[in-house]
Design a protein around this motif. Structure first.
Motif, PDB file in Angstrom:
ATOM      1  N   UNK A   1      -5.809  14.273   2.207  1.00  0.00           N
ATOM      2  CA  UNK A   1      -5.223  13.799   0.948  1.00  0.00           C
ATOM      3  C   UNK A   1      -5.714  12.412   0.560  1.00  0.00           C
ATOM      4  N   UNK A   2      -5.683  11.475   1.502  1.00  0.00           N
ATOM      5  CA  UNK A   2      -5.976  10.081   1.164  1.00  0.00           C
ATOM      6  C   UNK A   2      -7.464   9.737   1.259  1.00  0.00           C
ATOM      7  N   UNK A   3      -8.241  10.560   1.939  1.00  0.00           N
ATOM      8  CA  UNK A   3      -9.636  10.191   2.169  1.00  0.00           C
ATOM      9  C   UNK A   3     -10.598  11.258   1.635  1.00  0.00           C
ATOM     10  N   UNK A   4     -10.414  12.511   2.068  1.00  0.00           N
ATOM     11  CA  UNK A   4     -11.369  13.541   1.680  1.00  0.00           C
ATOM     12  C   UNK A   4     -11.343  13.830   0.181  1.00  0.00           C
ATOM     13  N   UNK A   5     -10.145  13.867  -0.408  1.00  0.00           N
ATOM     14  CA  UNK A   5     -10.059  14.161  -1.848  1.00  0.00           C
ATOM     15  C   UNK A   5     -10.844  13.150  -2.682  1.00  0.00           C
TER      16      UNK A   5
ATOM     17  N   UNK B   1      -1.291  16.017  -6.180  1.00  0.00           N
ATOM     18  CA  UNK B   1      -0.766  17.330  -6.581  1.00  0.00           C
ATOM     19  C   UNK B   1      -1.148  17.708  -8.012  1.00  0.00           C
ATOM     20  N   UNK B   2      -1.105  16.744  -8.944  1.00  0.00           N
ATOM     21  CA  UNK B   2      -1.528  17.020 -10.326  1.00  0.00           C
ATOM     22  C   UNK B   2      -2.991  17.429 -10.369  1.00  0.00           C
TER      23      UNK B   2
ATOM     24  N   UNK C   1       9.362  23.316   8.035  1.00  0.00           N
ATOM     25  CA  UNK C   1       9.639  23.437   6.606  1.00  0.00           C
ATOM     26  C   UNK C   1       9.240  22.165   5.867  1.00  0.00           C
ATOM     27  N   UNK C   2       9.511  21.020   6.491  1.00  0.00           N
ATOM     28  CA  UNK C   2       9.154  19.753   5.850  1.00  0.00           C
ATOM     29  C   UNK C   2       7.647  19.636   5.675  1.00  0.00           C
ATOM     30  N   UNK C   3       6.877  20.115   6.652  1.00  0.00           N
ATOM     31  CA  UNK C   3       5.416  20.021   6.544  1.00  0.00           C
ATOM     32  C   UNK C   3       4.876  20.959   5.473  1.00  0.00           C
ATOM     33  N   UNK C   4       5.557  22.100   5.270  1.00  0.00           N
ATOM     34  CA  UNK C   4       5.101  23.057   4.264  1.00  0.00           C
ATOM     35  C   UNK C   4       5.660  22.772   2.881  1.00  0.00           C
ATOM     36  N   UNK C   5       6.684  21.939   2.819  1.00  0.00           N
ATOM     37  CA  UNK C   5       7.394  21.694   1.567  1.00  0.00           C
ATOM     38  C   UNK C   5       6.973  20.380   0.913  1.00  0.00           C
ATOM     39  N   UNK C   6       5.753  19.937   1.168  1.00  0.00           N
ATOM     40  CA  UNK C   6       5.262  18.709   0.555  1.00  0.00           C
ATOM     41  C   UNK C   6       4.774  19.003  -0.870  1.00  0.00           C
ATOM     42  N   UNK C   7       4.808  18.014  -1.750  1.00  0.00           N
ATOM     43  CA  UNK C   7       4.302  18.231  -3.121  1.00  0.00           C
ATOM     44  C   UNK C   7       2.857  18.744  -3.144  1.00  0.00           C
ATOM     45  N   UNK C   8       2.063  18.284  -2.174  1.00  0.00           N
ATOM     46  CA  UNK C   8       0.663  18.692  -2.112  1.00  0.00           C
ATOM     47  C   UNK C   8       0.534  20.202  -1.936  1.00  0.00           C
ATOM     48  N   UNK C   9       1.230  20.733  -0.928  1.00  0.00           N
ATOM     49  CA  UNK C   9       1.149  22.163  -0.628  1.00  0.00           C
ATOM     50  C   UNK C   9       1.828  22.984  -1.715  1.00  0.00           C
ATOM     51  N   UNK C  10       2.962  22.504  -2.211  1.00  0.00           N
ATOM     52  CA  UNK C  10       3.667  23.227  -3.274  1.00  0.00           C
ATOM     53  C   UNK C  10       2.807  23.341  -4.526  1.00  0.00           C
ATOM     54  N   UNK C  11       2.142  22.251  -4.897  1.00  0.00           N
ATOM     55  CA  UNK C  11       1.297  22.278  -6.094  1.00  0.00           C
ATOM     56  C   UNK C  11       0.159  23.280  -5.935  1.00  0.00           C
ATOM     57  N   UNK C  12      -0.442  23.296  -4.756  1.00  0.00           N
ATOM     58  CA  UNK C  12      -1.545  24.226  -4.500  1.00  0.00           C
ATOM     59  C   UNK C  12      -1.068  25.671  -4.541  1.00  0.00           C
TER      60      UNK C  12
ATOM     61  N   UNK D   1       0.824  -1.204   0.000  1.00  0.00           N
ATOM     62  CA  UNK D   1       0.000   0.000   0.000  1.00  0.00           C
ATOM     63  C   UNK D   1       0.862   1.260   0.000  1.00  0.00           C
ATOM     64  N   UNK D   2       2.085   1.146   0.527  1.00  0.00           N
ATOM     65  CA  UNK D   2       2.996   2.300   0.546  1.00  0.00           C
ATOM     66  C   UNK D   2       3.290   2.791  -0.871  1.00  0.00           C
ATOM     67  N   UNK D   3       3.413   1.870  -1.819  1.00  0.00           N
ATOM     68  CA  UNK D   3       3.681   2.265  -3.209  1.00  0.00           C
ATOM     69  C   UNK D   3       2.513   3.084  -3.756  1.00  0.00           C
ATOM     70  N   UNK D   4       1.294   2.604  -3.499  1.00  0.00           N
ATOM     71  CA  UNK D   4       0.106   3.294  -4.002  1.00  0.00           C
ATOM     72  C   UNK D   4      -0.068   4.655  -3.317  1.00  0.00           C
ATOM     73  N   UNK D   5       0.173   4.717  -2.011  1.00  0.00           N
ATOM     74  CA  UNK D   5       0.008   5.982  -1.300  1.00  0.00           C
ATOM     75  C   UNK D   5       1.067   6.995  -1.728  1.00  0.00           C
ATOM     76  N   UNK D   6       2.285   6.531  -1.980  1.00  0.00           N
ATOM     77  CA  UNK D   6       3.323   7.442  -2.453  1.00  0.00           C
ATOM     78  C   UNK D   6       2.961   8.011  -3.824  1.00  0.00           C
ATOM     79  N   UNK D   7       2.468   7.158  -4.720  1.00  0.00           N
ATOM     80  CA  UNK D   7       2.034   7.639  -6.033  1.00  0.00           C
ATOM     81  C   UNK D   7       0.924   8.677  -5.874  1.00  0.00           C
ATOM     82  N   UNK D   8      -0.020   8.394  -4.986  1.00  0.00           N
ATOM     83  CA  UNK D   8      -1.153   9.299  -4.792  1.00  0.00           C
ATOM     84  C   UNK D   8      -0.710  10.623  -4.194  1.00  0.00           C
ATOM     85  N   UNK D   9       0.037  10.547  -3.094  1.00  0.00           N
ATOM     86  CA  UNK D   9       0.396  11.750  -2.346  1.00  0.00           C
ATOM     87  C   UNK D   9       1.439  12.591  -3.063  1.00  0.00           C
TER      88      UNK D   9
END
Length: 316
Positions: free
Chosen positions: A110-114, A47-48, A170-181, A34-42
């Motif tokens: 990210x994993x549930x609400x989206x 972000x896309x 910084x790590x919490x703000x520098x995620x692909x999710x937040x950066x994309x938004x 499941x880690x592979x799928x969650x990494x692809x998603x998150x």
């Protein structure tokens, strides 16, 4: 909207989620995959999805400050209630209190609400302001408490602790999710023209976010297993607050105190009804505090939420 129509809209959610659980239980796909799928998603798909949606959205409609402010007040009240109750009933320190507040108030966006919002409303963009609110405020506060609230906080070098805190924030703000938004907001505000072929590519990848995220969550839960036996009173209290009390409180405050109307009233109520976030377990492991409790709350609140979603959808 009736219960049957709500159930009909949630069939894809249950299908993707249930398929993951069945695959894990029957060992068709190992639960650890499941880690592979969650990494692809998150890291990629969500972000896309969010970049394309936010870039093409009306930011004035997306950032309804009246509705967002009402949710922030509701979350603050919930944090205070959980914090005071935990302080009165347990002997845990600041870290234990912060972790329980996170379990009871922060939601799995990210994993549930989206994916749920995509299936119910065809658009997950309304989640973005709440996601930023969580990342920039609640998660940052929890990280600060974890860094400074440990038993060795007084003896720790202040400069070293500050550096650790800065890196964690910084790590919490520098995620692909937040950066994309944030990139999408900037591109929207300054009217940067993103080629349609790029937007089409982002949409193509983003369309996979919802089913893959739910399938990954089903894999995770199917491998972990959900049993009622052995559930502690603390777990029951946190799950009940997260899945019942917090969304009811959010609905009541938003509607009767702040006068939030539709569709934001439904959006905020359903967001509040989402389960505890997966990073709750990550924080617990990192700081070695209530690891078993955190894992159990994440798993069981996710299972309870999937059962309550049709009722919350109709109610909200």
């Amino acid at each position: 909207m009736g219960v049957l129509e709500a159930l009909g809209r949630l069939v894809p959610v249950v299908l993707a989620f249930g398929a993951g659980a069945v695959f894990a239980r029957r060992k068709i796909i190992q639960a650890q995959e499941s880690r592979v799928f969650t990494d692809f998603t998150f890291l990629f798909a969500i972000p896309c999805y969010l970049f394309g949606k936010i870039y093409s959205s009306d930011l004035r409609a997306l950032f309804d400050w009246h509705a967002i402010g009402a949710y922030a007040v509701s979350a603050t009240v919930a944090c205070v209630l959980v914090g005071v109750t935990t302080r009165m009933l347990t002997s845990g320190g600041a870290r234990a209190i912060a972790l329980r507040i996170m379990a009871a108030v922060q939601v799995n966006t990210a994993y549930y609400a989206v994916p749920v919002f995509v299936m119910l409303f065809g658009d997950a963009a309304p989640i973005f302001p709440i996601l930023l609110l969580q990342v920039c405020l609640l998660s940052t506060v929890v990280i600060a408490v974890m860094e400074f609230g440990g038993p060795d906080a007084d003896s720790a070098d202040n400069r070293g602790t500050s550096r650790r805190l800065s890196r964690a924030v910084w790590a919490s703000l520098n995620t692909p999710l937040v950066l994309a938004c944030n990139l999408a907001i900037i591109a929207n505000l300054v009217s940067v023209r993103v080629p349609s072929v790029v937007l089409d590519g982002l949409s193509f990848v983003g369309d996979a976010a919802a089913p893959v995220a739910l399938f990954a969550l089903g894999l995770y839960l199917g491998g972990t297993g959900v049993t009622i036996r052995g559930t502690t009173r603390t777990e029951l209290a946190l799950i009940a607050f997260k899945c019942l009390a917090f969304p009811l409180m959010t609905y009541a405050l938003c509607r009767y105190v702040f006068g939030v109307g539709q569709p934001w009233l439904a959006y905020l109520t359903l967001i509040a009804a989402m389960p505890a976030p997966q990073n709750l377990f990550i924080f617990a492991q990192r700081y070695d505090i209530d690891v078993d409790l955190s894992a159990s709350v994440v798993v069981k609140s996710s299972a309870v939420t999937i059962l309550l979603l049709p009722l919350w959808f109709q109610f909200a």
